[in-house]
Design a protein around this motif. Structure first.
Motif, mmCIF file in Angstrom:
data_model
loop_
_atom_site.group_PDB
_atom_site.id
_atom_site.type_symbol
_atom_site.label_atom_id
_atom_site.label_comp_id
_atom_site.label_asym_id
_atom_site.label_seq_id
_atom_site.Cartn_x
_atom_site.Cartn_y
_atom_site.Cartn_z
ATOM 1 N N ILE A 142 0.869 -1.169 0.000
ATOM 2 C CA ILE A 142 0.000 0.000 0.000
ATOM 3 C C ILE A 142 0.911 1.225 0.000
ATOM 4 C CG2 ILE A 142 -1.804 1.275 1.199
ATOM 5 C CD1 ILE A 142 -2.699 -1.459 0.082
ATOM 6 N N TRP A 143 0.755 2.071 -1.020
ATOM 7 C CA TRP A 143 1.633 3.206 -1.220
ATOM 8 C C TRP A 143 0.922 4.516 -0.916
ATOM 9 C CZ3 TRP A 143 6.637 2.167 -2.011
ATOM 10 C CH2 TRP A 143 6.996 0.968 -2.629
ATOM 11 N N ALA A 144 1.727 5.537 -0.563
ATOM 12 C CA ALA A 144 1.243 6.907 -0.425
ATOM 13 C C ALA A 144 2.207 7.826 -1.168
ATOM 14 C CB ALA A 144 1.156 7.316 1.028
ATOM 15 N N GLU A 157 8.425 11.361 -3.972
ATOM 16 C CA GLU A 157 8.646 9.923 -3.907
ATOM 17 C C GLU A 157 7.490 9.231 -3.196
ATOM 18 O OE1 GLU A 157 11.212 8.326 -5.340
ATOM 19 O OE2 GLU A 157 11.853 10.275 -6.125
ATOM 20 N N LYS A 158 7.191 8.027 -3.616
ATOM 21 C CA LYS A 158 6.151 7.246 -2.941
ATOM 22 C C LYS A 158 6.731 6.577 -1.701
ATOM 23 C CE LYS A 158 6.552 3.005 -5.773
ATOM 24 N NZ LYS A 158 7.717 3.403 -6.578
ATOM 25 N N THR A 159 5.862 6.328 -0.713
ATOM 26 C CA THR A 159 6.244 5.688 0.542
ATOM 27 C C THR A 159 5.343 4.494 0.784
ATOM 28 O OG1 THR A 159 6.976 7.795 1.505
ATOM 29 C CG2 THR A 159 6.458 5.994 3.042
ATOM 30 N N GLU A 160 5.924 3.362 1.129
ATOM 31 C CA GLU A 160 5.112 2.198 1.465
ATOM 32 C C GLU A 160 4.581 2.323 2.890
ATOM 33 O OE1 GLU A 160 5.467 -2.599 2.209
ATOM 34 O OE2 GLU A 160 6.783 -1.691 0.686
ATOM 35 N N LEU A 161 3.285 2.094 3.052
ATOM 36 C CA LEU A 161 2.663 2.147 4.377
ATOM 37 C C LEU A 161 2.663 0.776 5.049
ATOM 38 C CD1 LEU A 161 -0.344 4.558 3.684
ATOM 39 C CD2 LEU A 161 2.072 5.082 4.104
ATOM 40 N N ALA A 187 -6.524 3.052 8.946
ATOM 41 C CA ALA A 187 -6.658 2.522 7.591
ATOM 42 C C ALA A 187 -7.475 1.238 7.646
ATOM 43 C CB ALA A 187 -5.291 2.257 6.973
ATOM 44 N N PHE A 188 -8.698 1.296 7.191
ATOM 45 C CA PHE A 188 -9.513 0.098 7.040
ATOM 46 C C PHE A 188 -9.127 -0.540 5.706
ATOM 47 C CE2 PHE A 188 -11.771 2.834 9.898
ATOM 48 C CZ PHE A 188 -12.431 2.000 10.792
ATOM 49 N N TYR A 189 -8.956 -1.837 5.694
ATOM 50 C CA TYR A 189 -8.529 -2.491 4.453
ATOM 51 C C TYR A 189 -9.138 -3.877 4.345
ATOM 52 C CZ TYR A 189 -5.096 -5.033 7.351
ATOM 53 O OH TYR A 189 -4.487 -5.832 8.302
ATOM 54 N N LEU A 212 2.415 8.760 6.989
ATOM 55 C CA LEU A 212 3.466 7.962 6.357
ATOM 56 C C LEU A 212 4.046 6.899 7.280
ATOM 57 C CD1 LEU A 212 5.343 10.645 4.222
ATOM 58 C CD2 LEU A 212 3.412 9.169 3.592
ATOM 59 N N GLY A 213 3.465 6.736 8.452
ATOM 60 C CA GLY A 213 3.859 5.641 9.330
ATOM 61 C C GLY A 213 4.803 6.051 10.443
ATOM 62 N N PRO A 214 5.186 5.052 11.267
ATOM 63 C CA PRO A 214 4.950 3.611 11.066
ATOM 64 C C PRO A 214 3.506 3.197 11.396
ATOM 65 C CG PRO A 214 6.063 3.988 13.143
ATOM 66 C CD PRO A 214 5.995 5.331 12.467
ATOM 67 N N TRP A 215 3.035 2.158 10.657
ATOM 68 C CA TRP A 215 1.686 1.659 10.814
ATOM 69 C C TRP A 215 1.673 0.384 11.648
ATOM 70 C CZ3 TRP A 215 -2.945 3.759 9.196
ATOM 71 C CH2 TRP A 215 -2.842 4.936 8.452
ATOM 72 N N GLU A 216 0.677 0.298 12.521
ATOM 73 C CA GLU A 216 0.483 -0.865 13.390
ATOM 74 C C GLU A 216 -0.837 -1.544 13.032
ATOM 75 O OE1 GLU A 216 -0.527 -1.786 18.131
ATOM 76 O OE2 GLU A 216 -0.397 0.281 17.376
ATOM 77 N N LYS A 217 -0.772 -2.808 12.682
ATOM 78 C CA LYS A 217 -2.004 -3.554 12.432
ATOM 79 C C LYS A 217 -2.603 -4.030 13.752
ATOM 80 C CE LYS A 217 -0.619 -5.227 7.844
ATOM 81 N NZ LYS A 217 -0.276 -6.412 7.022
ATOM 82 N N TYR A 218 -3.925 -4.031 13.804
ATOM 83 C CA TYR A 218 -4.634 -4.430 15.018
ATOM 84 C C TYR A 218 -4.411 -5.916 15.282
ATOM 85 C CZ TYR A 218 -8.636 -4.591 18.296
ATOM 86 O OH TYR A 218 -9.456 -4.735 19.397
ATOM 87 N N ALA A 219 -4.082 -6.244 16.516
ATOM 88 C CA ALA A 219 -3.819 -7.641 16.878
ATOM 89 C C ALA A 219 -5.060 -8.510 16.766
ATOM 90 C CB ALA A 219 -3.253 -7.712 18.294
ATOM 91 N N GLN A 220 -6.244 -7.890 16.819
ATOM 92 C CA GLN A 220 -7.491 -8.656 16.760
ATOM 93 C C GLN A 220 -8.067 -8.741 15.343
ATOM 94 O OE1 GLN A 220 -8.468 -10.291 19.533
ATOM 95 N NE2 GLN A 220 -6.602 -9.401 20.403
ATOM 96 N N ASN A 221 -7.300 -8.329 14.347
ATOM 97 C CA ASN A 221 -7.758 -8.477 12.952
ATOM 98 C C ASN A 221 -8.037 -9.937 12.622
ATOM 99 O OD1 ASN A 221 -7.707 -5.788 12.174
ATOM 100 N ND2 ASN A 221 -5.620 -5.867 11.365
ATOM 101 N N PRO A 222 -8.998 -10.212 11.735
ATOM 102 C CA PRO A 222 -9.887 -9.266 11.061
ATOM 103 C C PRO A 222 -11.022 -8.810 11.961
ATOM 104 C CG PRO A 222 -10.388 -11.486 10.346
ATOM 105 C CD PRO A 222 -9.189 -11.603 11.248
ATOM 106 N N ILE A 223 -11.495 -7.603 11.734
ATOM 107 C CA ILE A 223 -12.527 -7.032 12.598
ATOM 108 C C ILE A 223 -13.931 -7.166 12.021
ATOM 109 C CG2 ILE A 223 -10.953 -5.423 13.728
ATOM 110 C CD1 ILE A 223 -12.046 -3.226 11.862
#
Length: 483
Positions: A142-144, A157-161, A187-189, A212-223
Motif C-alpha cells: 500500500i503506497w502513499a 517519492e512514494k512511501t510504502e505504508l 486505515a480500514f482495508y 506515512l507511518g509507522p503503521w500498526e495492524k490491530y492484533a485482533q484483525n480481522p474485525i
C-alpha cells in the motif's frame, strides 16, 4: 444498497451523502447515488454516462468520491489501453456531475488500483493506492504519494505504508480507506479473496500517528468477517453520522451469492477503550431498503423520452437504442450474443417478462429475453426466423436447448423465472395468461456459469442480427418471488 454495488465509496457533501461503486465491464460507468440518511439511496446518474474515458477500455473498479477545495473528485481504477491497470481521476463542480476526466495518475507494471485521497497531519494532500502485486504472485504494498494542487499528477517519492504480512490476509491487502480519529490515522482495508462462491474476504484495520507511518495492524484483525446473512465483507469507506460510525462496504448475501453480486452493506462500529474500531456484534442485517418490494421489483413501460438510468450494457459494446411509441427500439448486433441491455438484480428468486411483436422482426434477426453474464455467457429465449428458441452461449460457444415453431399473432410474451440465483426456467405465451414451457418439460437450466468472477448477473433483452435491424420491446418487468 441492494444489488450489484461492489467496492462502494461514500462521502458527505453539504447535508447529503454521495456514493458510487464498481461497475467493472458494465456501462454506464460508476453510479452516482445520494441519500440523506445512509439508508435510502437514489440513483441520479453516472460519472461516465457516455462511455469510457479516452485512455481506458475496461475493468472500471473501485471509484472513490470525495470533495476538496469546492470541487468533487472521483479517483478510480481502469485498464489502460495497451497497458496495466491504472488509477485515474475525474472532477466535477457538483457531485451529480458532469465530470471531466483528468486522465491517469499512476500505473505500475503489475497494476495500480484502489485509490483513496487523504491529507496528512500537516494538511498535505496524498494519494493512497495498492500495487497489484498479487496479479504477478508478488506482495501487495500500500503506497502513499503526494498529489499536486490540480489533482492531475503525483509528485515526489512514494512511501510504502504496509503490505500483506498476516496469515489471514492471504495473498493481498487492498481497498484502503482512511479516517482520522483522536490523534490517529486509521486505515480500514480488505484482504484475501474478494470474489466468487469460494471468496475469503474480510476486513482489517491498521493505525498510525503519522500518515506515512509507522503503521500498526490491530492484533485482533480481522474485525469484520462473514456471518449467516452476509459473507466476504470488505472494501468500503468508513464514515460518521452524528456521533455514530459506519462502514459502507460490499458483501455477498448468502441467498443469491455471486448471481446477485456484491451488495452495498452498512455496518456500524464503535471505538473500544484502546482506541480500535469494533463492529457491533460483527453482524449486519438487511436494511429496510434491501427488503423493500419497490427495490426488489422493477417495471419499465418505455413511455419516457430517455432510458431509465438503471439499465446497463457491456461497456465495450454499448448498443444503439431509442424510445418511441411506448417501445424500446434496440438495434441488433451480429457478434457475441447480440446487442444487450440488462438490469442488476436485488434478489435471487424472481420472474422477468417482456413482450415483442414477432411479425415485426426483421429478416435474419432473433430477439428476446435473456440472463446476461457477459457477451460470451448468456441464456436467452429468442424469437425469429420462424422459431422460438432457448439458446445458451457458454464461453462463446452457442448451444440450442430447445425450439418450437413461432406461434401466430402479434404479441409474444416471454418469461424467465430464476430460483436460487442460477436455476432458470423459460416460458412463453400469446395472451400473457396461459404459459407454455420451453423445453416442454419445464426443466430448469443451470446458469451457474453465467456470472464472471467479479460481477453479478443482469437480466434484460437482446437482439442479434444485422446492424440495419431494429427490434421493438413493449415493456419489461422483474417481480421478486417468495421462497
Amino acid at each position: 444498497m441492494a444489488g450489484d454495488y461492489p467496492d462502494p465509496s461514500v462521502t458527505k457533501i453539504g447535508d447529503t451523502y454521495w456514493a458510487t461503486a464498481t461497475t467493472s465491464n458494465w456501462g454506464a460507468i460508476f453510479p452516482l447515488l445520494k441519500s440523506k440518511d445512509l439508508t435510502n439511496w437514489q440513483l441520479v446518474g453516472h460519472v461516465f454516462p457516455d462511455g469510457p474515458p479516452a485512455w481506458a477500455d475496461y475493468y472500471f473498479w473501485a471509484p472513490e468520491i470525495s470533495e476538496d477545495g469546492g470541487k468533487v473528485y472521483v479517483y478510480y481504477t481502469a485498464h489502460r489501453k495497451g497497458g496495466p491497470l491504472s488509477v485515474g481521476v475525474a472532477r466535477a463542480d457538483n457531485p451529480a456531475g458532469p465530470y471531466q476526466d483528468l486522465g491517469p495518475l499512476v500505473g505500475q507494471p503489475d497494476g495500480s488500483i484502489d485509490a483513496f485521497p487523504m491529507r496528512d497531519e500537516n494538511g498535505v494532500a496524498y494519494l493512497i493506492w495498492k500495487e497489484d502485486g498479487n496479479s504477478a504472485n508478488k506482495p501487495t504494498p500500500i503506497w502513499a504519494q503526494r498529489i499536486n494542487d490540480a489533482h492531475t499528477a503525483l509528485t515526489g517519492e512514494k512511501t510504502e505504508l504496509f503490505r500483506n504480512t498476516a496469515p489471514w490476509e492471504g495473498n493481498l491487502v487492498e481497498g484502503v480507506s482512511m479516517v482520522r480519529h483522536e490523534g490517529y490515522f486509521y486505515a480500514f482495508y480488505a484482504a484475501n479473496g474478494c470474489c466468487g462462491r469460494g471468496c475469503t474476504y474480510a476486513t482489517g484495520v491498521a493505525r498510525s500517528r503519522s500518515l506515512l507511518g509507522p503503521w500498526e495492524k490491530y492484533a485482533q484483525n480481522p474485525i469484520l468477517v462473514k456471518n449467516d446473512v452476509w459473507t466476504c465483507p470488505g472494501h468500503g469507506t468508513a464514515i460518521s453520522r452524528g456521533n455514530r460510525w459506519f462502514m459502507l462496504h460490499h458483501a455477498y448475501n448468502t441467498n443469491g451469492f455471486e448471481n446477485v453480486g456484491r451488495q452495498g452493506v452498512l455496518s456500524e462500529f464503535r471505538w473500544n477503550a484502546d482506541g480500535w474500531p469494533e463492529f457491533l456484534d460483527n453482524h449486519s442485517v438487511p436494511t429496510a431498503l434491501a427488503a423493500n418490494t419497490s427495490r426488489r421489483d422493477f417495471s419499465d413501460e418505455f413511455n419516457g423520452s430517455t432510458l431509465a438510468p438503471t439499465w446497463q450494457w457491456p461497456v465495450e459494446e454499448k448498443p444503439q437504442f431509442a424510445l418511441r411509441g411506448g417501445k424500446l427500439l434496440l438495434t441488433a448486433r451480429t457478434d457475441h450474443s447480440g446487442a444487450a441491455l440488462g438490469q442488476s438484480l436485488a434478489v435471487a428468486d424472481y420472474t422477468a417478462t417482456t413482450t415483442l411483436d414477432p411479425t415485426a422482426l426483421p429478416a435474419s434477426t432473433v430477439a428476446g429475453l435473456a440472463a446476461l453474464g457477459d457477451p460470451n455467457n448468456t441464456l436467452a429465449l429468442v424469437a425469429g426466423e420462424g422459431k422460438l428458441r432457448l439458446r445458451q452461449m457458454k464461453g462463446g460457444k452457442p448451444q440450442m436447448l430447445g425450439e418450437v415453431a413461432l406461434p401466430a399473432g402479434k404479441a409474444l410474451h416471454l418469461q424467465l423465472q430464476a430460483r436460487s440465483g442460477n436455476q432458470y426456467r423459460f416460458s412463453w405465451s400469446t395472451d400473457g395468461k396461459t404459459w407454455q414451457n420451453l423445453p416442454a418439460d419445464g426443466a430448469a437450466v443451470d446458469g451457474s456459469f453465467l456470472p464472471p468472477w467479479d460481477r453479478g448477473v443482469r437480466v434484460g433483452v437482446l437482439a442479434q442480427g444485422p446492424s440495419t435491424a431494429t427490434v421493438g420491446f413493449e415493456g419489461f418487468q422483474i417481480a421478486s418471488l417468495t421462497r
